[in-house]
Design a protein around this motif. Structure first.
Motif, PDB file in Angstrom:
ATOM      1  N   GLN A   1       0.815  -1.173   0.000  1.00 27.66           N
ATOM      2  CA  GLN A   1       0.000   0.000   0.000  1.00 27.66           C
ATOM      3  C   GLN A   1       0.870   1.252   0.000  1.00 27.66           C
ATOM      4  N   VAL A   2       0.239   2.373  -0.313  1.00 24.01           N
ATOM      5  CA  VAL A   2       0.942   3.641  -0.363  1.00 24.01           C
ATOM      6  C   VAL A   2       0.042   4.718   0.241  1.00 24.01           C
ATOM      7  N   GLN A   3       0.651   5.648   0.946  1.00 25.19           N
ATOM      8  CA  GLN A   3      -0.074   6.787   1.490  1.00 25.19           C
ATOM      9  C   GLN A   3       0.201   8.008   0.614  1.00 25.19           C
ATOM     10  N   LEU A   4      -0.830   8.827   0.421  1.00 22.38           N
ATOM     11  CA  LEU A   4      -0.746   9.986  -0.454  1.00 22.38           C
ATOM     12  C   LEU A   4      -1.145  11.236   0.324  1.00 22.38           C
ATOM     13  N   VAL A   5      -0.401  12.320   0.128  1.00 22.19           N
ATOM     14  CA  VAL A   5      -0.683  13.589   0.788  1.00 22.19           C
ATOM     15  C   VAL A   5      -0.638  14.700  -0.240  1.00 22.19           C
ATOM     16  N   GLU A   6      -1.771  15.391  -0.419  1.00 20.69           N
ATOM     17  CA  GLU A   6      -1.843  16.507  -1.351  1.00 20.69           C
ATOM     18  C   GLU A   6      -1.444  17.810  -0.661  1.00 20.69           C
ATOM     19  N   SER A   7      -0.940  18.740  -1.450  1.00 16.29           N
ATOM     20  CA  SER A   7      -0.641  20.072  -0.969  1.00 16.29           C
ATOM     21  C   SER A   7      -0.685  21.036  -2.146  1.00 16.29           C
ATOM     22  N   GLY A   8      -0.648  22.324  -1.852  1.00 19.47           N
ATOM     23  CA  GLY A   8      -0.587  23.341  -2.887  1.00 19.47           C
ATOM     24  C   GLY A   8      -1.886  24.038  -3.197  1.00 19.47           C
ATOM     25  N   GLY A   9      -2.970  23.605  -2.577  1.00 21.10           N
ATOM     26  CA  GLY A   9      -4.235  24.271  -2.796  1.00 21.10           C
ATOM     27  C   GLY A   9      -4.260  25.640  -2.149  1.00 21.10           C
ATOM     28  N   GLY A  10      -5.291  26.393  -2.470  1.00 13.10           N
ATOM     29  CA  GLY A  10      -5.433  27.727  -1.920  1.00 13.10           C
ATOM     30  C   GLY A  10      -6.413  28.542  -2.713  1.00 13.10           C
ATOM     31  N   LEU A  11      -6.288  29.846  -2.566  1.00 16.08           N
ATOM     32  CA  LEU A  11      -7.177  30.794  -3.224  1.00 16.08           C
ATOM     33  C   LEU A  11      -6.479  31.417  -4.421  1.00 16.08           C
ATOM     34  N   ALA A  12      -7.165  31.454  -5.537  1.00 17.13           N
ATOM     35  CA  ALA A  12      -6.647  32.082  -6.743  1.00 17.13           C
ATOM     36  C   ALA A  12      -7.732  32.902  -7.414  1.00 17.13           C
ATOM     37  N   GLN A  13      -7.310  33.900  -8.154  1.00 19.71           N
ATOM     38  CA  GLN A  13      -8.226  34.673  -8.972  1.00 19.71           C
ATOM     39  C   GLN A  13      -8.469  33.968 -10.302  1.00 19.71           C
ATOM     40  N   ALA A  14      -9.617  34.217 -10.890  1.00 22.47           N
ATOM     41  CA  ALA A  14      -9.881  33.694 -12.223  1.00 22.47           C
ATOM     42  C   ALA A  14      -8.762  34.112 -13.172  1.00 22.47           C
ATOM     43  N   GLY A  15      -8.297  33.157 -13.961  1.00 21.74           N
ATOM     44  CA  GLY A  15      -7.178  33.397 -14.848  1.00 21.74           C
ATOM     45  C   GLY A  15      -5.822  33.111 -14.240  1.00 21.74           C
ATOM     46  N   SER A  17      -3.059  30.818 -11.598  1.00 21.04           N
ATOM     47  CA  SER A  17      -2.473  29.487 -11.643  1.00 21.04           C
ATOM     48  C   SER A  17      -2.189  28.964 -10.246  1.00 21.04           C
ATOM     49  N   LEU A  18      -2.243  27.658 -10.121  1.00 20.71           N
ATOM     50  CA  LEU A  18      -1.818  26.945  -8.927  1.00 20.71           C
ATOM     51  C   LEU A  18      -1.159  25.646  -9.363  1.00 20.71           C
ATOM     52  N   ARG A  19      -0.251  25.149  -8.541  1.00 18.57           N
ATOM     53  CA  ARG A  19       0.319  23.834  -8.770  1.00 18.57           C
ATOM     54  C   ARG A  19       0.084  22.967  -7.549  1.00 18.57           C
ATOM     55  N   LEU A  20      -0.609  21.869  -7.743  1.00 21.68           N
ATOM     56  CA  LEU A  20      -0.853  20.911  -6.688  1.00 21.68           C
ATOM     57  C   LEU A  20       0.215  19.829  -6.711  1.00 21.68           C
ATOM     58  N   SER A  21       0.565  19.342  -5.541  1.00 23.59           N
ATOM     59  CA  SER A  21       1.510  18.248  -5.404  1.00 23.59           C
ATOM     60  C   SER A  21       0.867  17.110  -4.641  1.00 23.59           C
ATOM     61  N   CYS A  22       1.238  15.907  -4.984  1.00 26.35           N
ATOM     62  CA  CYS A  22       0.797  14.705  -4.289  1.00 26.35           C
ATOM     63  C   CYS A  22       2.033  13.892  -3.973  1.00 26.35           C
ATOM     64  N   ALA A  23       2.369  13.818  -2.702  1.00 23.27           N
ATOM     65  CA  ALA A  23       3.560  13.111  -2.260  1.00 23.27           C
ATOM     66  C   ALA A  23       3.189  11.719  -1.776  1.00 23.27           C
ATOM     67  N   ALA A  24       3.834  10.718  -2.327  1.00 25.16           N
ATOM     68  CA  ALA A  24       3.614   9.336  -1.931  1.00 25.16           C
ATOM     69  C   ALA A  24       4.612   8.925  -0.866  1.00 25.16           C
ATOM     70  N   SER A  25       4.235   7.952  -0.053  1.00 29.98           N
ATOM     71  CA  SER A  25       5.039   7.553   1.088  1.00 29.98           C
ATOM     72  C   SER A  25       6.237   6.693   0.725  1.00 29.98           C
ATOM     73  N   GLY A  26       6.287   6.211  -0.503  1.00 29.98           N
ATOM     74  CA  GLY A  26       7.381   5.368  -0.927  1.00 29.98           C
ATOM     75  C   GLY A  26       7.467   5.302  -2.433  1.00 29.98           C
ATOM     76  N   PRO A  27       8.222   4.352  -2.948  1.00 29.52           N
ATOM     77  CA  PRO A  27       8.356   4.218  -4.404  1.00 29.52           C
ATOM     78  C   PRO A  27       6.995   4.168  -5.091  1.00 29.52           C
ATOM     79  N   PHE A  28       6.862   4.946  -6.123  1.00 32.62           N
ATOM     80  CA  PHE A  28       5.566   5.239  -6.710  1.00 32.62           C
ATOM     81  C   PHE A  28       5.458   4.833  -8.172  1.00 32.62           C
ATOM     82  N   SER A  29       6.531   4.377  -8.778  1.00 30.16           N
ATOM     83  CA  SER A  29       6.563   4.189 -10.218  1.00 30.16           C
ATOM     84  C   SER A  29       5.665   3.067 -10.708  1.00 30.16           C
ATOM     85  N   ARG A  30       5.245   2.167  -9.850  1.00 29.15           N
ATOM     86  CA  ARG A  30       4.385   1.063 -10.269  1.00 29.15           C
ATOM     87  C   ARG A  30       2.905   1.443 -10.279  1.00 29.15           C
ATOM     88  N   TYR A  31       2.571   2.650  -9.854  1.00 29.33           N
ATOM     89  CA  TYR A  31       1.190   3.087  -9.725  1.00 29.33           C
ATOM     90  C   TYR A  31       0.795   4.043 -10.842  1.00 29.33           C
TER      91      TYR A  31
END
Length: 125
Positions: A1-15, A17-31
């Motif tokens: 199994q793998v644990q996932l944690v999102e970050s990077g959300g927030g408030l933005a104006q129309a037009g 940009s934001l970049r979201l990140s999802c960090a996995a708890s371990g090797p992720f290439s098989r998913y």
């Protein structure tokens, strides 16, 4: 199994940009990895998905040309770059992953076994 944690959300104006990140708890290439979003009172909807090494991506029509999914397996992280944001993009964004899917063109939330806690994105007009 793998644990996932999102970050990077927030408030933005129309037009904007934001970049979201999802960090996995371990090797992720098989998913296979994906992003979903859910607005209050609405069903969770598919946003984007990416193959195991990042060679193929798939985006929902509603975000095509504005959002870009990518991944860096050396960092065990998947990203969602969101440009030209619209108020309709306001939602909680979730990272999801699946070990055994053969295709990234899978839009049903139930097809994904692992989920993060979500990160709020709010876009004002």
């Amino acid at each position: 199994q793998v644990q996932l944690v999102e970050s990077g959300g927030g408030l933005a104006q129309a037009g904007g940009s934001l970049r979201l990140s999802c960090a996995a708890s371990g090797p992720f290439s098989r998913y296979i990895a994906a992003w979903f979003r859910q607005a209050p009172g609405k069903e969770r909807e598919f946003v984007s998905s990416i193959s195991r090494i990042g060679g193929a991506t798939y985006h929902a029509d509603s975000v095509k040309g504005r959002f870009t999914i990518s991944r860096d397996n050396a960092k065990n992280t998947v990203y969602l770059q969101m440009n030209s944001l619209k108020p309709e993009d306001t939602a909680v964004y979730y990272c999801a992953a699946d070990l055994h899917q053969d295709t990234i063109i899978t839009i049903r939330p139930s097809a994904y076994d692992y989920w993060g806690q979500g990160t709020q994105v709010t876009v004002s007009s």
